[in-house]
Each structure stands twice: as C-alpha cells, then as structure tokens.
Design an enzyme around this catalytic site. Sequence first.
Site, PDB file in Angstrom:
ATOM      1  N   GLU A   1     -70.485  54.590 -28.016  1.00 44.17           N
ATOM      2  CA  GLU A   1     -69.652  54.197 -28.888  1.00 44.17           C
ATOM      3  C   GLU A   1     -69.944  52.349 -29.243  1.00 44.17           C
ATOM      4  OE1 GLU A   1     -65.474  56.364 -27.712  1.00 44.17           O
ATOM      5  OE2 GLU A   1     -65.883  54.623 -26.903  1.00 44.17           O
TER       6      GLU A   1
ATOM      7  N   ASN B   1     -56.995  46.276 -19.837  1.00 39.16           N
ATOM      8  CA  ASN B   1     -56.671  47.265 -20.758  1.00 39.16           C
ATOM      9  C   ASN B   1     -56.541  48.590 -20.008  1.00 39.16           C
ATOM     10  OD1 ASN B   1     -56.855  45.700 -23.007  1.00 39.16           O
ATOM     11  ND2 ASN B   1     -58.984  45.358 -22.758  1.00 39.16           N
TER      12      ASN B   1
ATOM     13  N   SER C   1     -69.353  38.757 -16.491  1.00 42.39           N
ATOM     14  CA  SER C   1     -68.106  39.247 -16.082  1.00 42.39           C
ATOM     15  C   SER C   1     -67.779  38.729 -14.453  1.00 42.39           C
ATOM     16  CB  SER C   1     -68.175  40.976 -16.135  1.00 42.39           C
ATOM     17  OG  SER C   1     -67.091  41.494 -15.773  1.00 42.39           O
ATOM     18  N   LEU C   2     -67.046  37.919 -14.384  1.00 43.46           N
ATOM     19  CA  LEU C   2     -66.854  37.313 -13.025  1.00 43.46           C
ATOM     20  C   LEU C   2     -65.662  38.164 -12.323  1.00 43.46           C
ATOM     21  CD1 LEU C   2     -67.845  35.240 -11.136  1.00 43.46           C
ATOM     22  CD2 LEU C   2     -65.844  33.888 -11.625  1.00 43.46           C
TER      23      LEU C   2
ATOM     24  N   SER D   1     -73.415  39.850 -22.615  1.00 45.94           N
ATOM     25  CA  SER D   1     -72.569  40.057 -21.410  1.00 45.94           C
ATOM     26  C   SER D   1     -73.467  40.968 -20.315  1.00 45.94           C
ATOM     27  CB  SER D   1     -71.246  40.722 -21.802  1.00 45.94           C
ATOM     28  OG  SER D   1     -70.681  40.729 -20.810  1.00 45.94           O
TER      29      SER D   1
ATOM     30  N   CYS E   1     -68.443  49.344 -12.033  1.00 50.60           N
ATOM     31  CA  CYS E   1     -67.286  48.320 -11.918  1.00 50.60           C
ATOM     32  C   CYS E   1     -66.183  49.241 -11.945  1.00 50.60           C
ATOM     33  CB  CYS E   1     -67.330  47.386 -12.949  1.00 50.60           C
ATOM     34  SG  CYS E   1     -68.665  46.391 -12.970  1.00 50.60           S
TER      35      CYS E   1
ATOM     36  N   CYS F   1     -63.730  49.602 -15.174  1.00 50.32           N
ATOM     37  CA  CYS F   1     -64.341  49.918 -16.456  1.00 50.32           C
ATOM     38  C   CYS F   1     -64.534  51.182 -16.818  1.00 50.32           C
ATOM     39  CB  CYS F   1     -65.450  48.999 -16.616  1.00 50.32           C
ATOM     40  SG  CYS F   1     -66.456  49.467 -17.985  1.00 50.32           S
TER      41      CYS F   1
ATOM     42  N   CYS G   1     -61.724  45.979 -24.587  1.00 51.76           N
ATOM     43  CA  CYS G   1     -62.775  45.651 -23.628  1.00 51.76           C
ATOM     44  C   CYS G   1     -62.631  46.902 -22.150  1.00 51.76           C
ATOM     45  CB  CYS G   1     -62.586  44.161 -22.987  1.00 51.76           C
ATOM     46  SG  CYS G   1     -63.776  43.768 -21.759  1.00 51.76           S
TER      47      CYS G   1
END
Length: 339
Positions: free
Chosen positions: A87, A285, A209-210, A186, A112, A115, A328
């Site tokens: 995607e 999200n 991405s912290l 990223s 992660c 995600c 995201c």
Amino acid sequence: MESLFCIDNEKIAKILSLEKPFQAKIIYQNLVKGITDFEAMTSLPKALRERLAAERGSALTGRIIRKEEADSTVKLAVEFPDGDVIECVRLSDGEGRYTACLSSQVGCAMGCAFCKTGTMGLVRNLTSGEIVEQFALLSSLGERISHIVFMGMGEALANFTAAIDAIKELHREDGFGISYRKMTISTCGLVPGIKKLTELDIPVRLAVSLVAADDETRSEIMKVNRAYPLSVLKPALISFQRHQDRRLTLEYCMLGGVNTSRKSAEELSQFCRGLDVLVNLIPWNPIPELGFRAPDESEIRAFENDLKRLRINYTIRRSKGRSISGACGQLATEVKSKK
C-alpha cells in the site's frame, strides 16, 4: 517483468526490444508525466504502441487493485506480478501541497507492537523500480506531488540500497526532479542504516520513530531497541546531525497509558538534549487487534503542557485517512501463501 525505472535508456530499449534507442527516452518521459498506458504514449508510432500494449500491458509492473479515499487522503493497494501487494498513500496538507508516502518492503521484520504492518512479518524487499512505481502511480491520479516520505510499509534502512537507488531516481533532473530536501526517510532506529546514510552524504531528511525515551518501555514495544538501545541510537543521531546540519524529527506515537506521563515527557526531554529536533506527536491510530488504546484529549493536552514546560519543540499530527486504514501505522495487506 522488470520495472522500467532505475535503469538506463539502453536497458529500457533492450527490455522492450526497441529498434530505435531514442524511443526509450520518450517512454521514460511519458512515465514521468504519469502516462503509464502504452496506448496513450502518442509520441510513439501506433504500431509500436500496439505491440508494447499487447506484449506487456502497462508500462509499469505494478497495478492498482484497490483505491480508497477519505479526508483528502488517497490509498492505493498495488499488486506486483508475483502476487505480492503493498500500500502507498497520497497525503494532502489542505493547502495544495501533496506528499507521497511510499513503502520499501512487503511487510516488515521490525515487529513494532503498535504497528499493523509488523503483524505481516517480512515477505520481501521491494526493488528500487517497484518503489519508484508507487510514486508514478500516485502521480497518475492527477495532482502534482512535491514531497516524499518513506513512511509506508517496511523499514527503508533495512532495504538500504534499493531505497537509496529509488531516491536518486526520484531526484533525477530529467525525471521527477524531487529535491533531496523534500524527501524524508523514516526509521525505527536501525543504527547501522543511520550510519550508512550519514556516510552517503545525501541531504535527505531523517525521521526516527522514538515512541519512548526509556529503554525498558521502548524495548517492550520496539524490538529494535534490544539491539540498538537509546545509548547507541543517540550518538548515531548526533553524528548524522553534525554531518548534515539539519533538524531531525522524532516521531512519537502516543499510546494511552504507556508513554504519556510526566515522567515520559522528562525522559524525552533528556533524550533531546544535544540534538536539534522537532518532536512529532502522533496520537495512536486504532488497530483493535494490537491491544493499545489511543490517548484521550485530556491525556494529550497534559503531555503537551509538559513538553511546553520542558521547552521541547513539538508539533501534533492528527492523522488523516483513519477510516480507510491509511493513517500512520495502519498499512497492511494480506500475505499470500508461500509454497
């Protein structure tokens, strides 16, 4: 079927069995304009157009199998000849500026916990041509895209060579002509990749991405931190910044009850010391199967107030495209069975 991007005109001519080499340049120029149908490349002889359309179909290897729109966001599902699907997303800032969010892998190995892409595992790396084709397909929707972010499916720095080759292709003056400074990679914090990017000296932007600034929490939700903890990540970022002399972005996905406390803000402040950074707050999200919750408004406001008190430069991103799972952390596709 091989992509016509990230190769020279001589190879395009060979792949397409062109009798006249200059026709390869014409085909490439059409692709850059968003014309992906051979039949529509009217600067080519009709007989050639018909042959190429019959033999190859589209000028691209990827084809759009699904298109979804919401909140000025467009998400495409793109299938490649081997059946793998990724995607990519076109984002709008509401003021006429469009950004392409590209994928670098089918799935992702980073795992992660917040995600959805990570639930797929890593299926395979995308080729540089397949990465560029996403931009071509998003461009064919009709709006001029000026910015690119590698924030789609996959970890770009884990597919380093293909990602960099795609970036160089997208930058080509006789191609899409996107400024390096308008491209952002990223990463979840893959330190070897950050070091390679530093050495490469291409002025792309870097976003990390912290999510959490203490090792215990970060290691629980981001496996990469077990290999490259904060004490290893930060020196790599300092080195990158000294070399590039550009502000870094720290992506901070806000997970309700996990990383939004005053203590979390103070730990974030400590990590930011010695770095010129902008912290990008992203309320999580929702992805029901992952077991987290989005922070409520009072939680977000309290964390913002803590950051203000600590004099941390921050912005808050209200993700668009949630209703089409285009925001995201929400990108994922079904994985075909492997025999």
